[in-house]
Design an enzyme around this catalytic site. Sequence first.
Site, PDB file in Angstrom:
ATOM      1  N   TYR A 212      -9.914   0.714  -3.877  1.00  0.00           N
ATOM      2  CA  TYR A 212      -9.430  -0.650  -3.607  1.00  0.00           C
ATOM      3  C   TYR A 212      -9.494  -1.529  -4.861  1.00  0.00           C
ATOM      4  O   TYR A 212      -8.747  -2.509  -4.963  1.00  0.00           O
ATOM      5  CB  TYR A 212     -10.268  -1.286  -2.486  1.00  0.00           C
TER       6      TYR A 212
ATOM      7  N   HIS B 166     -12.983   5.783  -1.090  1.00  0.00           N
ATOM      8  CA  HIS B 166     -11.871   4.873  -0.770  1.00  0.00           C
ATOM      9  C   HIS B 166     -12.207   3.439  -1.168  1.00  0.00           C
ATOM     10  O   HIS B 166     -11.326   2.674  -1.570  1.00  0.00           O
ATOM     11  CB  HIS B 166     -11.472   4.980   0.707  1.00  0.00           C
TER      12      HIS B 166
ATOM     13  N   CYS C 187      -3.508   7.624  -0.868  1.00  0.00           N
ATOM     14  CA  CYS C 187      -4.869   7.786  -1.408  1.00  0.00           C
ATOM     15  C   CYS C 187      -5.873   8.253  -0.356  1.00  0.00           C
ATOM     16  O   CYS C 187      -6.927   8.781  -0.708  1.00  0.00           O
ATOM     17  CB  CYS C 187      -5.350   6.480  -2.011  1.00  0.00           C
TER      18      CYS C 187
ATOM     19  N   CYS D 262       0.871  -1.183   0.000  1.00  0.00           N
ATOM     20  CA  CYS D 262       0.000   0.000   0.000  1.00  0.00           C
ATOM     21  C   CYS D 262       0.907   1.232   0.000  1.00  0.00           C
ATOM     22  O   CYS D 262       1.849   1.312   0.778  1.00  0.00           O
ATOM     23  CB  CYS D 262      -0.868  -0.036   1.258  1.00  0.00           C
TER      24      CYS D 262
ATOM     25  N   CYS E  85      -5.814  -0.697  -6.307  1.00  0.00           N
ATOM     26  CA  CYS E  85      -4.582  -1.121  -5.605  1.00  0.00           C
ATOM     27  C   CYS E  85      -4.591  -2.596  -5.269  1.00  0.00           C
ATOM     28  O   CYS E  85      -3.555  -3.260  -5.370  1.00  0.00           O
ATOM     29  CB  CYS E  85      -4.356  -0.268  -4.367  1.00  0.00           C
TER      30      CYS E  85
ATOM     31  N   GLU F 237       0.723   1.694   9.560  1.00  0.00           N
ATOM     32  CA  GLU F 237      -0.464   2.361  10.100  1.00  0.00           C
ATOM     33  C   GLU F 237      -0.062   2.929  11.456  1.00  0.00           C
ATOM     34  O   GLU F 237       0.795   2.356  12.133  1.00  0.00           O
ATOM     35  CB  GLU F 237      -1.619   1.372  10.322  1.00  0.00           C
TER      36      GLU F 237
ATOM     37  N   THR G  56      -3.266   5.216   7.908  1.00  0.00           N
ATOM     38  CA  THR G  56      -2.329   4.729   6.896  1.00  0.00           C
ATOM     39  C   THR G  56      -1.274   5.777   6.555  1.00  0.00           C
ATOM     40  O   THR G  56      -1.613   6.913   6.208  1.00  0.00           O
ATOM     41  CB  THR G  56      -3.130   4.353   5.631  1.00  0.00           C
TER      42      THR G  56
ATOM     43  N   GLU H  85      -6.026  -5.012   5.783  1.00  0.00           N
ATOM     44  CA  GLU H  85      -6.535  -3.761   5.205  1.00  0.00           C
ATOM     45  C   GLU H  85      -7.693  -4.065   4.240  1.00  0.00           C
ATOM     46  O   GLU H  85      -8.666  -3.320   4.164  1.00  0.00           O
ATOM     47  CB  GLU H  85      -5.391  -3.097   4.447  1.00  0.00           C
TER      48      GLU H  85
END
Length: 514
Positions: A296, A292, A105, A101, A299, A257, A192, A444
Site C-alpha cells: 500500500y 500486502h 498484487c 487499483c 500504490c 471487488e 479484488t 480499500e
Amino acid sequence: MGIRTGQEYLDSIKVRNKVEIYVMGKEVKDVTTNPFLKPSVLAFKATFDSAWDEDTKDLARVWSPFINEEVNRFNHIHRSPEDLAAKVKLLRKISHKVGACFQRCVGYDALNTLYIITELMAQHGKTEPKEKFIEYLKTVQKKDLALAGAMTDAKGVRTLKPHEQPNKDAYVRITEVTKDGIYVSGAKANITGVAASEEIVVLPTRAMGPEDQDYAVAFSIPTDTEGIKIIVGRQLNDARRLEGGEIDALPYFYNHEGLIIFDNVFVPMERVFLMRDWQYTSQLVEIFSAYHRQGYGGCKAGLGDVIIGATYNLAKQIGVEKAPHVQDKINEEIFLTETMYAAGIAASLNGIEVCPGCWWVNPMQANVTKHLVTRFPSQIAQLAIDIAGGILGTAPSEWDLKNPKIKELLAKYLQGVEGYTAEDRIRMVRLLENVALGVAFQIESVHGAGSPAAQRIMFSRLYNLSYAEEVAKRLAGMKSNVKFTKKVEPWKESETEKLAKEAEKNTETASGGK
Ligand code: SF4
C-alpha cells in the site's frame, strides 16, 4: 510462454466457457467487453504492459531461479530487500498509469506467503506442500498467469470461531477428502479483481485451532472451475460506465471487488497446499497481511501523486495555484503521500530473511505503512476537495457539455484562466472525483489488508513495551533491569520469526547440529 503482453492476457480471458460471473444480476461471459468490468480488466492488463513499457520494464522484469527465465514481477518470489523495494516502486508507477487499483498484487502476495509457509512446513518435516507449491509456482511463472488472492471469508457471526458458526460455510472449508483431491464450500468476500483473474489462490483468513481444522485450507483453482460463482460488487458512480460516455465515469481504468462462492468445488490434490494444517494459519495470516500492507505504501502513494497533480491543475485552471494557502495545502498532500511511500520502502529495505531465500517484509514497518494508509488518503482527499471547490460535487455531466443548446453557455461559465476550456475543467474534476473519492483510495485504504484495529493489534504484539519502560526507568533514576544489546529497535519477534527459528533448530538437529 514467459512474459505475456497485455493483449495476450486479454485474449486469454476473453472466452471462458465455464466461468460464472454476475454483474447487477446479469451473467457476464466476456469481461473484456462488458462496460462495467472492462475498466477493471484494463487496469489489470496494465501489470502485463508494465513488463513491456520502456519506463517500467526494468522494475517489472526479474529473473526467476525456479524456471531460469525472466518473469513478470507480479509472479516473482522476492530474493532480496531490493526486490521488496522494487515491488513498492513498481506499484507507485503503475498507479500513475491507471489511477486505480490494478488488482494483481493480492495474488503476488499470496504466492510469496505460500512460498515461506510451505518452506517452514518443510523445515518442520512436512515436505509435500512445498513440493506441490514449487510445481504450481513454475506453472504460474511459465504461463505468466493472472492471479487473484482470496483471503477474507464471509465470516458470519464475528464473535464466533469458524466451527462455532450456525452457517457451517461462513468460512471456506473442506467438506470431503478423496485420494485425488478435496471438495470445498464457502465464500470469500471483497476479493479484488477476481473477475479479471485466471486463477484464484485461496488462503485461510484467520488463525485457527484444532477444532477448526477443516477450515485450515489453502489451494489454487482456475477461476472458470465448475461450482465457482463470482458476484461483482457495486461501487460509487459505477452505473455511469453504462452510459457510454468518456469523461464522467473514467471508462478506461477502474477496479472491482467480488464475492466468490465455492459450491462444493473439487480441488485436485496437487493444488492443495494447506490441508487441515491449522498449526500454520497464524503465521500464514501474519505473513500475507504484512506483505500486502507494505504494498500500500506504493500504490496509494501513486494515487496520491495523481490527486496532487489534479489538485494543482484545478488550482491553475482558476488562477489560485500561487496563493500561499493553496501552496501550503499542496505541500501537505505531498508530505502525506511521501510519508506513506517512505514507510513502504523502509518496510522493504529492512525486510527479513525468515528462511534461506525467503524474503519477508519488516512486519512492524509494514503495519505502520498500512496504518498511515488508513488515515492519510482521506486527508489528501479533503485537501483536494478544499482546493477544487464545490464544483467537485456539482459539475454538469459530459452530456450537458455535448448538448448544442447549452454547450456554448457552459463553455463561457465554466472557464477560468484563458487556455483552459470548460471541458478541461470537467475532465479534471471527474478524474479527481473518481480517484480521490473512489473505493480504491477511500474504502480499500481503510479495510484492505486488514482494518485499522488489525494493525494496532500487531503494534502491541511486536513492540517491546517492557524494554521501553526499563529504558525510561533508568533515565528517571529508578531501579531498572534494562539490558542494552546491539539491537536498536524495541521490537519483539513475530510469530513467523519464532516459527522460523524453531524450523532452523529442527534442521540443525536433523543434520546432526552445527
Ligand atoms: Fe495492488 Fe494496491 Fe490494489 Fe492491493 S490495493 S491490489 S497493493 S494496487
